[in-house]
Write an enzyme that holds these catalytic residues in place. Structure first.
Site, PDB file in Angstrom:
ATOM      1  N   SER A 295      38.890  46.400  45.390  1.00  0.00           N
ATOM      2  CA  SER A 295      39.996  45.897  44.186  1.00  0.00           C
ATOM      3  C   SER A 295      39.517  45.437  43.204  1.00  0.00           C
ATOM      4  O   SER A 295      38.386  44.938  43.391  1.00  0.00           O
ATOM      5  CB  SER A 295      41.225  45.079  44.703  1.00  0.00           C
ATOM      6  OG  SER A 295      40.409  43.751  44.997  1.00  0.00           O
ATOM      7  N   LYS A 296      39.843  45.486  41.927  1.00  0.00           N
ATOM      8  CA  LYS A 296      39.219  45.060  40.904  1.00  0.00           C
ATOM      9  C   LYS A 296      39.307  43.410  40.843  1.00  0.00           C
ATOM     10  O   LYS A 296      38.342  42.789  40.244  1.00  0.00           O
ATOM     11  CB  LYS A 296      40.164  45.549  39.647  1.00  0.00           C
ATOM     12  CG  LYS A 296      39.641  45.139  38.089  1.00  0.00           C
ATOM     13  CD  LYS A 296      39.091  46.286  37.637  1.00  0.00           C
ATOM     14  CE  LYS A 296      38.818  46.108  36.118  1.00  0.00           C
ATOM     15  NZ  LYS A 296      37.904  45.147  35.824  1.00  0.00           N
TER      16      LYS A 296
END
Ligand code: GLU
Length: 477
Positions: free
Chosen positions: A258-259
């Site tokens: 995930s970012k």
């Protein structure tokens, strides 16, 4: 074969999204099909400025050239190409409304006027009773008259899919195999929201049909939505495409990449100094393996080797070490001048392209990222201050002989390349009878300020005679 990459414009291209785009592209190229870029922007609460532009630029940096859909033209405007457009969902609202009306007429969809409050209470009640959270179809039982009155009074509404109870919906996924769901576990999906925009689930079906998509290739997280899509195809009397779901991309803790917690955007990797060829090669192997031994594959080779049957079901781990290894091997394939050109934007100390080529010649073997050029070129730009220990080594009798001899040789030669420097160093050895550490260490210290580093002769060529003489003189004096 017609395939599509259909991102929502979030503002960046997630590497998992890039993997989806790449697999679509590889299949389209392999089988002579067409790849479409469609923008799924129906969630108006999540719009981000310049998101479409960023996405297209990231795809283009990766080297992915699709055939139809949304582009940026030569004047930097968003434009579209192809006969099945528009390819931006927010420009297709009339189309979705028409299909929703058809479903309402068929009684496969219905108006729902329930307030948010009622829906929240219902959900809470169901959670307390440990039931699947689902809409209870209250509005399905409204009479035609009641519906007309509410519509005329301007009451807010959504249009919902009318799923039958206790019905099995099944499909064969090209990767995950046979999958079946019971409608008892599926909600009456909203098709048209109160803002008039369709939901993803409705728009995706209508668009995949109208854009003649043959294979839907997307992340595993959409498997549980697929039964709704299959049911929509059925009630609309349309043939469903083939479904190819791809395993989730995980970080090394086996959590979804995930970012928020990881480097996850293609743009992050670009900024760090990864090459698009390396990222592409690496991403292609996230969930797919070639039947050949060699993992280094150009885009052409990937197209040649790619095969749906070798996509795996289990989560694909994003191993940065492996990406680094690939990046380093792609860096080594460049000639010095071409690599200098792509390293230039990363270089913090400005210099000419010719000089940077010489620096690259000396340090290329040690580069993992393009941005490594800064650390690796430090000895060439000589920012380091010498330690007391190094100074005393430079003051030794042997060092003084070596440096004086080196100075003389450089002064007497013109146009020195790395080979010539190598010859000079060897001739000092023969002439003065000084060798090994006694020979190399004073030279390296005097010209780079460091005890260890890249090939000395190449470093000297990168520094250049004039600057070498200045540094040597400084030490002799
Ligand atoms: N818009 C969806 C996404 O961003 C696309 C899913 C699909 O390919 O159907 O993931």
């Amino acid at each position: 074969m017609r395939v599509r990459f259909a991102p929502s414009p979030t503002g960046y291209l997630h590497v998992g999204g890039y993997r989806t785009a790449l697999y679509n592209y590889l299949l389209a190229r392999k089988y002579g099909g067409k790849m479409i870029l469609r923008i799924e922007d129906t969630d108006r609460t999540r719009l981000v400025d310049d998101a479409i532009e960023n996405l297209i630029q990231a795809l283009s940096w990766c080297g992915l050239e699709y055939d139809e859909g949304v582009y940026i033209d030569c004047e930097d405007n968003i434009s579209q190409k192809g006969q099945y457009g528009p390819y931006i969902q927010s420009q297709r609202l009339d189309i979705y409304k028409k299909y929703a009306q058809k479903l309402v007429e068929q009684k496969d969809a219905y108006y729902c006027f329930c307030s948010k409050e009622r829906l929240d209470n219902l959900r809470q009640e169901q959670a307390e009773n440990k039931e699947t959270p689902k809409y209870d179809k209250k509005c399905l039982h409204l009479t035609q008259k009641e519906i007309s009155e509410k519509l005329e009074a301007g009451e807010e509404y959504v249009i919902r899919l009318n799923l039958p109870a206790d019905t099995v919906i099944e499909f064969d996924d090209e990767v995950f195999g046979h999958i079946s769901f019971n409608t008892n576990d599926i909600d009456d999906q909203v098709l048209i929201k109160s803002d008039g925009y369709p939901t993803y689930h409705f728009a995706v079906v209508i668009d995949d049909y109208l854009m003649k998509i043959t294979h839907v290739i997307r992340g595993e997280e959409w498997i549980s939505s697929t039964p709704k899509h299959i049911y929509l195809y059925k009630v609309l009397g349309l043939e469903a495409p083939k479904f190819v779901h791809l395993p989730t991309v995980l970080n090394t803790n086996r959590k979804k990449l995930s970012k928020r917690n990881d480097d996850a955007a293609v743009e992050d990797f670009k900024a760090k100094g990864y090459l698009p060829q390396a990222l592409t090669n690496f991403v292609a192997l996230l969930g797919w393996s070639s039947n050949e031994q060699d993992e280094i594959m150009s885009m052409d080779k990937l197209i040649e080797n790619f095969d749906l049957s070798r996509i795996s079901k289990s989560g694909a781990i994003f191993d940065v070490e492996k990406l680094n290894w690939m990046n380093a091997s792609y860096i080594k394939e460049y000639d010095n001048y071409s690599l200098a050109k792509i390293c230039m934007p990363f270089l913090k100390t400005p210099c000419s392209i010719e000089k940077l080529s010489l620096i690259i010649d000396a340090v290329k073997d040690k580069m993992v990222l393009l941005s490594d050029i800064n650390n690796l070129s430090e000895p060439i730009f000589f920012k380091e201050k010498l330690s007391d220990e190094s100074i005393s080594l430079l003051l030794s009798e042997k060092s003084v002989i070596v440096l004086n001899q080196l100075k003389e040789s450089i002064e007497n030669a013109d146009d020195l390349n790395s080979q010539a420097f190598q010859t000079i160093i060897r001739s000092i050895q023969t002439k003065c009878g000084i060798k090994g550490k006694d020979l190399y260490m004073p030279i390296r210290l005097a010209v780079t300020g460091e005890e260890h580093g890249a090939d000395l002769a190449k470093i000297m060529a990168a520094i250049g005679s004039e600057e070498l003489l200045r540094r040597i003189d400084e030490h002799i004096n």
